[in-house]
Design an enzyme around this catalytic site. Structure first.
Site, PDB file in Angstrom:
ATOM      1  N   GLU A 174       1.088   0.457   9.625  1.00 34.18           N
ATOM      2  CA  GLU A 174      -0.375   0.314   9.590  1.00 34.18           C
ATOM      3  C   GLU A 174      -1.078   1.528  10.195  1.00 34.18           C
ATOM      4  O   GLU A 174      -2.130   1.418  10.823  1.00 34.18           O
ATOM      5  CB  GLU A 174      -0.814  -0.992  10.274  1.00 34.18           C
ATOM      6  N   GLY A 175      -0.487   2.682   9.972  1.00 32.56           N
ATOM      7  CA  GLY A 175      -1.044   3.939  10.463  1.00 32.56           C
ATOM      8  C   GLY A 175      -0.335   4.392  11.721  1.00 32.56           C
ATOM      9  O   GLY A 175      -0.453   3.763  12.776  1.00 32.56           O
ATOM     10  N   GLY A 190       5.444   8.844  -1.494  1.00 31.16           N
ATOM     11  CA  GLY A 190       4.680  10.039  -1.140  1.00 31.16           C
ATOM     12  C   GLY A 190       3.323   9.747  -0.547  1.00 31.16           C
ATOM     13  O   GLY A 190       2.483  10.632  -0.432  1.00 31.16           O
ATOM     14  N   TRP A 219       8.568   0.829   1.677  1.00 29.90           N
ATOM     15  CA  TRP A 219       8.332   0.392   3.058  1.00 29.90           C
ATOM     16  C   TRP A 219       7.409  -0.830   3.094  1.00 29.90           C
ATOM     17  O   TRP A 219       6.561  -0.951   3.970  1.00 29.90           O
ATOM     18  CB  TRP A 219       7.752   1.510   3.934  1.00 29.90           C
ATOM     19  N   GLN A 267      10.133   2.317  46.746  1.00 27.71           N
ATOM     20  CA  GLN A 267       8.829   2.754  46.243  1.00 27.71           C
ATOM     21  C   GLN A 267       8.933   3.324  44.827  1.00 27.71           C
ATOM     22  O   GLN A 267       8.031   3.116  44.000  1.00 27.71           O
ATOM     23  CB  GLN A 267       8.234   3.812  47.175  1.00 27.71           C
ATOM     24  N   GLU A 284      -0.253   9.234  15.134  1.00 30.95           N
ATOM     25  CA  GLU A 284      -0.945  10.469  14.773  1.00 30.95           C
ATOM     26  C   GLU A 284      -2.132  10.197  13.856  1.00 30.95           C
ATOM     27  O   GLU A 284      -3.181  10.847  13.956  1.00 30.95           O
ATOM     28  CB  GLU A 284       0.040  11.431  14.106  1.00 30.95           C
ATOM     29  N   LEU A 311       0.822  -1.208   0.000  1.00 28.91           N
ATOM     30  CA  LEU A 311       0.000   0.000   0.000  1.00 28.91           C
ATOM     31  C   LEU A 311       0.858   1.262   0.000  1.00 28.91           C
ATOM     32  O   LEU A 311       0.643   2.169  -0.796  1.00 28.91           O
ATOM     33  CB  LEU A 311      -0.937  -0.010   1.211  1.00 28.91           C
ATOM     34  N   SER A 312       1.837   1.348   0.890  1.00 21.80           N
ATOM     35  CA  SER A 312       2.620   2.576   1.066  1.00 21.80           C
ATOM     36  C   SER A 312       3.464   2.907  -0.159  1.00 21.80           C
ATOM     37  O   SER A 312       3.946   2.016  -0.873  1.00 21.80           O
ATOM     38  CB  SER A 312       3.535   2.448   2.284  1.00 21.80           C
ATOM     39  N   SER A 371       1.412   7.789   5.572  1.00 25.93           N
ATOM     40  CA  SER A 371       0.289   8.037   6.480  1.00 25.93           C
ATOM     41  C   SER A 371      -0.973   8.418   5.716  1.00 25.93           C
ATOM     42  O   SER A 371      -2.079   8.052   6.095  1.00 25.93           O
ATOM     43  CB  SER A 371       0.658   9.154   7.461  1.00 25.93           C
TER      44      SER A 371
END
Length: 383
Positions: free
Chosen positions: A357-358, A121, A152, A272, A361, A117-118, A124
Site C-alpha cells: 500500500e505504498g 512494472g 503481488w 540502564q 519511500e 492494483l500492482s 510503487s
C-alpha cells in the site's frame, strides 16, 4: 473527539476485541495453511459481525479494530483488512446491483475479495499501469477486453472477485484508468500463487482478453484512479494501526521478559542500557498511535490534508513497528528466533507493511508533494 484519548466505550470495545482475538480467532488461525485463504477464519469473522462492520465504520473505528485484532492475532487482522481493501472500492463506487450481489457474501465471510492494483512494472508507481482495457468492438453497447498482468495481489489467486484497475483511455499517468469488478470465473482470467514470507496468499493474475462490461465498472469510466487513491487514503492509516498493534505486542513481551529475566546479578530491567531501549520503544509507539488516530480523524471529518496525514501515519507507524519488534527480539536473545515463538512470528510479519500500500519511500514522496503544494497555494510573504 480529541485525537489523544479514547472514550470508555471505545476502550472497552478494544479490550473485548483483543480478548476475542486471542481466545477464539488465534486457534483458528493456527489451524490454517500458510499461504492459503483461511475460509473458516473468515466465516467466524463474519459470524462476529466484524466483516460487515467494514462497510459502515469510519476510519477511526477501522484503526481501533485493526490495532486491537493485531495484538491478539495478526492472521485474523490481515484476513479482515484484505477483505476491506478488496471490497471498499465497491462500497465507495459500486452500483446497487454490485453491492447487492457481493456485500452480503463478503459480510458473511463466504466471498473473498482482492484489490488488484500492482503490476510487474507498476508497484510503487501505481499510475504506470499497463493492463489494457480494449473496446470489444460493439460500440456504446459493448464493453472491453482486459489484457495484461497483475502481480503481488493479496488473496490471489483464491479470491472470488477482484477490484481491477485497467487503462481505458489514452492519457498518461493517472488519467484514463477505470476500476472494474471482475469475478474470478471470467473466461481468460488465470492466477498463480507466489511463495512469500507472508502467511496469507499472494499471487499473480493473467488477463487474456477477459471480457468486462459497463455493469462491471466501479464509478466512472476513466476515473478509476481516484477510486484507488480514496481506498488507499482510508486504509493507509489503518495499516499504521496494524503496525501499532504489532509494536505494542512486542513491547509488552519485552517488558515482561526484561522484568523477570536475570543476568549480572539482577533483572535485565535494572540495566540502564536495557530500560532505556524499552522506554524508547514505548515513546515511539505512543507517537505512532497519535499519528494514526489523527489521520483517521482527519479522514472522518473530511479534512483537506488527508493524503499527507495518511502517509505520515503509515510511514511512522510501520517504521516504528519494525524498530519495536527488532528491539524486542534483541532483548530476548536467541529464544525469540526459535520457530513458533511469538516474536519470531512478529519478526516475519512486521516487514511487509513497510512495502505494501505504498512503500515508505512513496509515503515520504506524498508528504513532500503535499507540503510543497500547500506552500505554492499559500500567500507569498512580502520581501
Amino acid at each position: 473527539m480529541p485525537v489523544f484519548s479514547l472514550d470508555p466505550e471505545q476502550t472497552a470495545w478494544c479490550a473485548e476485541l483483543r480478548a476475542l482475538a486471542a481466545r477464539r480467532l488465534r486457534p483458528l488461525a493456527e489451524q490454517g495453511e500458510p499461504g492459503r485463504v483461511n475460509r473458516e477464519l473468515l466465516a467466524v469473522l463474519g459470524e462476529l459481525g466484524l466483516l460487515e462492520r467494514l462497510f459502515t465504520c469510519g476510519a477511526l473505528d477501522l484503526c481501533l479494530l485493526r490495532e486491537s485484532l493485531a495484538q491478539g492475532c495478526t492472521e485474523a487482522e490481515t484476513a479482515l483488512a484484505l477483505q476491506g481493501l478488496g471490497t471498499y472500492p465497491l462500497v465507495l463506487a459500486g452500483t446497487e446491483a454490485q453491492r447487492a450481489r457481493w456485500l452480503p457474501e463478503v459480510g458473511a465471510g463466504r466471498a473473498v475479495a482482492a484489490f488488484a492494483l500492482s503490476e510487474p512494472g507498476a508497484g510503487s508507481d501505481a499510475a504506470a499501469l499497463s493492463l489494457r482495457a480494449v473496446p470489444d468492438g460493439r460500440g456504446d453497447a459493448g464493453g472491453w477486453l482486459l489484457t495484461g498482468e497483475k502481480r503481488w495481489i493479496s488473496n490471489a489467486p483464491e479470491a472470488d472477485f477482484y477490484t481491477v484497475f485497467a487503462r481505458t483511455g489514452g492519457g498518461a499517468g493517472a488519467r484514463g484508468v477505470t476500476a472494474f469488478l471482475v469475478p474470478s470465473g471470467r473466461p481468460g482470467l488465470t492466477g498463480s500463487a507466489i511463495e512469500m514470507l507472508a502467511p496469507h496468499p499472494v499471487g499473480a493474475l493473467a488477463f487474456d482478453a477477459v471480457p468486462v462490461t459497463r455493469a462491471d465498472v466501479l464509478g466512472e469510466v476513466d476515473h478509476g484512479f481516484r477510486v484507488a487513491m480514496d481506498t488507499l487514503n482510508l486504509f493507509r492509516p489503518s495499516v499504521g494501526a496494524f503496525a501499532v498493534g504489532m509494536a505494542q505486542t512486542a513491547l509488552d513481551a519485552a517488558v515482561r521478559h526484561t522484568a523477570t529475566r536475570t543476568a549480572f546479578g539482577g533483572p535485565l530491567s535494572g540495566l540502564q542500557a536495557v530500560s532505556h531501549q524499552v522506554a524508547e520503544v514505548a515513546t515511539r509507539i505512543g507517537a505512532a498511535r497519535l499519528l494514526v488516530y489523527a489521520a483517521a480523524c482527519a479522514y472522518d471529518t473530511g479534512a483537506p490534508d488527508v493524503p499527507a496525514r495518511s502517509a505520515m501515519a503509515k510511514l511512522y507507524a510501520t517504521e516504528t513497528a519494525q524498530f519495536a519488534v527488532d528491539t524486542a527480539v534483541q532483548l530476548h536473545g536467541a529464544r525469540a528466533l526459535q520457530r513458533g515463538h511469538p516474536l519470531e512470528h512478529l519478526y516475519r510479519e512486521v516487514r511487509a507493511p513497510r512495502i505494501y500500500e505504498g512503500a515508505s519511500e512513496v509515503q515520504r514522496t506524498i508528504i513532500a508533494k503535499e507540503l510543497y503544494r500547500s506552500a505554492d497555494n499559500s500567500p507569498q510573504e512580502e520581501r
